[in-house]
Design a protein around this motif. Structure first.
Motif: not given
Length: 233
Positions: A55, A59-60, A62-64, A66-67, A224
């Motif tokens: 991912y 997902k990774c 995107t997670a960065k 969002v975080a 992203r």
């Protein structure tokens, strides 16, 4: 009726407004420092692990993003809450309903030519603190994704944030309506708050909201994609 020039509680709230300018400028720089390594820090070798994982490119990445956004917003909320708590503890609520048109000349807030209360002034400042944070977050995410190391990302984001104040564009120039929507003017609130009071009673500074969302949307979206498409060795 009250007069801000003779009410110590109002003087306190105006001092709070003045101090928050310094606090929010420092906050914006702190957000840049926190977020600059979010992508650029991975380009020193960790990207090989992240982007080749299942991912890593979806997902990774995107997670960065969002975080980074949540960290910046929560930090701003905590700083705002702390400042308001201290101001409330020292000054109470008296004077918040007084017009800033009565502000003593030593306060730059006195140059805002509209009949708004001290409380309304603080509400705009807090709103602009969040729009600044959101804008700076978008800019820093983008710089972090396209920069090969953390220092370059940090310097580039800070330069973009601070450069507009060097432009010789006075508030009376029609071009300032655009320049004033850049994030540094969100925290240097008086200039932006002095532009115009619209027919609905809101100040022109309210346009900082769509400007901030634009900065965030472009920065988050492009960063992203750039990170996900980064070629690992």
């Amino acid at each position: 009726p009250c007069c801000c020039g003779y009410n110590p509680y109002v003087d306190g709230w105006l001092s709070t407004s003045r101090n928050m300018v310094r606090v929010f400028v420092a906050l914006a720089l702190a957000v840049i420092i926190m977020l600059a390594p979010i992508f650029s820090g991975e380009y020193e070798g960790v990207d090989n692990i992240i982007l080749t994982s299942k991912y890593g490119k979806t997902k990774c990445a995107t997670a960065k993003v969002v975080a980074g956004i949540l960290t910046a917003i929560l930090t701003t909320a905590l700083i705002v809450a702390f400042n308001l708590f201290l101001a409330r503890a020292f000054y109470g609520t008296e004077g918040l309903n007084c017009s800033i048109l009565f502000a003593p000349s030593e306060y730059v807030e006195a140059f805002i030519p509209f009949n708004i209360t001290c409380g309304t002034l603080l509400k705009y400042q807090i709103l602009l603190a969040f729009t600044c944070t959101i804008s700076v977050t978008g800019i820093t995410l983008l710089m972090s994704a396209i920069s090969k190391n953390q220092i370059v990302a940090l310097v580039a984001a800070m330069a973009i944030f601070l450069f507009p104040v060097l432009l010789p564009i006075p508030e009376t120039n029609p071009l300032f309506r655009l320049v004033g929507l850049l994030p540094v003017y969100h925290v240097l609130a008086v200039s932006l708050l002095s532009v115009e009071q619209m027919s609905n009673g809101m100040l022109y500074a309210i346009w900082a909201i769509p400007a901030a969302l634009l900065f965030l949307g472009v920065g988050a979206g492009i960063s992203r994609r750039v990170f996900a498409k980064h070629q690992v060795s």
